[in-house]
Motif scaffolding. Structure first.
Motif, PDB file in Angstrom:
ATOM      1  N   ASP A 187       0.851  -1.120   0.017  1.00 40.86           N
ATOM      2  CA  ASP A 187       0.064  -0.062   0.019  1.00 40.86           C
ATOM      3  C   ASP A 187       0.803   1.339  -0.038  1.00 40.86           C
ATOM      4  N   ASP A 188       0.177   2.410  -0.061  1.00 42.24           N
ATOM      5  CA  ASP A 188       1.022   3.797  -0.051  1.00 42.24           C
ATOM      6  C   ASP A 188       1.622   4.251   1.295  1.00 42.24           C
ATOM      7  N   ILE A 205      -0.066  -5.558   1.362  1.00 42.56           N
ATOM      8  CA  ILE A 205      -1.481  -5.917   1.505  1.00 42.56           C
ATOM      9  C   ILE A 205      -1.752  -7.333   1.172  1.00 42.56           C
ATOM     10  N   ASP A 259      -9.476  -0.195  -8.048  1.00 46.19           N
ATOM     11  CA  ASP A 259      -9.480  -0.293  -6.714  1.00 46.19           C
ATOM     12  C   ASP A 259      -9.234  -1.871  -6.254  1.00 46.19           C
ATOM     13  N   TYR A 289      -9.355  -1.721  -0.927  1.00 46.22           N
ATOM     14  CA  TYR A 289      -8.284  -0.539  -0.734  1.00 46.22           C
ATOM     15  C   TYR A 289      -8.419   0.378  -2.055  1.00 46.22           C
ATOM     16  N   CYS A 307      -7.648   3.103  -5.073  1.00 45.38           N
ATOM     17  CA  CYS A 307      -6.292   3.719  -5.621  1.00 45.38           C
ATOM     18  C   CYS A 307      -5.926   4.811  -5.182  1.00 45.38           C
ATOM     19  N   SER A 308      -5.251   5.171  -4.700  1.00 44.12           N
ATOM     20  CA  SER A 308      -4.744   6.460  -4.026  1.00 44.12           C
ATOM     21  C   SER A 308      -3.598   7.386  -4.999  1.00 44.12           C
ATOM     22  N   VAL A 340      -1.142   2.452  -7.003  1.00 45.26           N
ATOM     23  CA  VAL A 340      -1.026   2.352  -5.424  1.00 45.26           C
ATOM     24  C   VAL A 340      -2.154   2.401  -4.835  1.00 45.26           C
ATOM     25  N   PHE A 341      -2.454   1.830  -3.794  1.00 48.18           N
ATOM     26  CA  PHE A 341      -3.763   1.283  -2.995  1.00 48.18           C
ATOM     27  C   PHE A 341      -3.530   2.102  -1.815  1.00 48.18           C
ATOM     28  N   ASP A 342      -4.613   2.720  -1.140  1.00 48.20           N
ATOM     29  CA  ASP A 342      -4.423   3.581   0.077  1.00 48.20           C
ATOM     30  C   ASP A 342      -4.601   2.470   1.124  1.00 48.20           C
ATOM     31  N   ALA A 343      -3.630   2.769   2.106  1.00 51.06           N
ATOM     32  CA  ALA A 343      -3.558   1.952   3.374  1.00 51.06           C
ATOM     33  C   ALA A 343      -4.831   1.873   4.312  1.00 51.06           C
ATOM     34  N   TYR A 368      -8.086   1.233   4.326  1.00 53.00           N
ATOM     35  CA  TYR A 368      -9.022   0.413   3.290  1.00 53.00           C
ATOM     36  C   TYR A 368     -10.465   0.572   4.104  1.00 53.00           C
TER      37      TYR A 368
END
Length: 296
Positions: free
Chosen positions: A39-40, A45, A65, A84, A86-87, A95-98, A100
């Motif tokens: 994650d970012d 993950i 996502d 999660y 997509c950030s 990149v995926f957002d921590a 969630y």
């Protein structure tokens, strides 16, 4: 799906140990391992066991996502359902957002798998869920397509009873569902794997199990696929009439609808749609015909 936006299809899959694995295509039919998914916040993950990832534009912002299911403990209520978002803004490096979104409160059964699909045809994402004990469940989205909400689930039924690959059908349990138009009749079907290694096919129709034959005088063909966005097609309709042409994504939602399309050639413009596979249907009062296309 095209993970890194290079026009070549890639594979994202889970595993027994809980990692999420990324394999990108080489362009010649082979793939190579890139990495586990982080994650970012630079944390991996994963689940503790049996991770099952699915990429979908969950919040309808035009970016993919991560829907992640699996389980954290070896107990019947140790499962998870998380999204999660997509950030990042770079389509070549998702990149995926921590932070969630946790849906575990409504469904926490172990060895969970999930696929988003508009199974009730109301235009939003629902969930079709697999379960260790063989059930295939349906969870209706009671929120919106941009902000899905789930409060419960029900077992799906077929002509023989519950769609269960442990009790109704002797498959040993561990249902692994896939919603797909298996027989190309324009109606979603459900394939379910099981621990015995078999695959059960449940054919859907608008009225029950088992679809009708397509109209022999109706056909639609995609003349150029894969393509980066514009797909020429040829429609044949009975008596040279018209048909409704619909393009559906892998979640069962309509992304293009052409009412009263005339027989002959035309184009479908998917320029603003995500990469991946789509189902195309042509429908008249007398029947339905289908085709498939892939957008790069």
């Amino acid at each position: 799906m095209d993970w890194n936006n290079d026009g070549i299809l890639d594979i994202i899959f889970g595993e027994r140990e809980g990692h999420v694995n990324i394999y990108t295509g080489n362009g010649d039919g082979t793939l190579h391992f890139v990495a586990h998914l982080f994650d970012d916040a630079s944390s991996e993950i994963m689940t503790n066991y049996n991770s099952s990832p699915y990429l979908v534009d969950w919040d309808e912002d035009g970016k993919l996502d991560l829907l992640l299911t699996g389980h954290l403990t070896e107990t019947t209520n140790g499962g998870i359902v998380r999204v999660y978002p997509c950030s990042g803004d770079d389509p070549d490096s998702p990149v995926f957002d921590a932070d969630y979104v946790d849906y575990t409160e409504f469904y926490s059964l172990w060895r969970t798998t999930a696929q988003p699909f508009d199974l009730d045809g109301d235009g939003d994402k629902d969930l079709v869920l697999g379960y260790e004990m063989g059930d295939v469940f349906f969870a209706e989205n009671t929120g919106t397509d941009e902000a899905p909400l789930f409060t419960g689930y029900v077992p799906l039924q077929c002509a023989s009873g519950a769609m269960n690959v442990y009790t109704t059908f002797p498959g040993g349990g561990r249902a692994r569902e896939n919603v797909f138009d298996y027989n190309s009749d324009g109606v979603p079907d459900i394939l379910s794997g099981c621990s015995n290694g078999w695959i059960y096919v449940f054919l859907g129709s608008l009225t029950g199990i088992g679809g009708d034959e397509p109209d022999a005088g109706l056909s639609i063909g995609i003349l150029e696929t894969p393509s980066a966005g514009v797909f020429p097609y040829e429609l044949t309709a009975p008596g040279g009439g018209v048909a409704a042409i619909r393009v559906l994504d892998l979640s069962g939602r309509t992304v293009i609808l052409l009412e009263g399309a005339a027989a002959g050639q035309g184009t479908l413009d998917l320029t603003g749609c995500p990469t991946g596979a789509y189902l195309v249907t042509a429908e008249t009062d007398g029947g339905i015909a289908t085709a498939r296309l892939v957008k790069l």
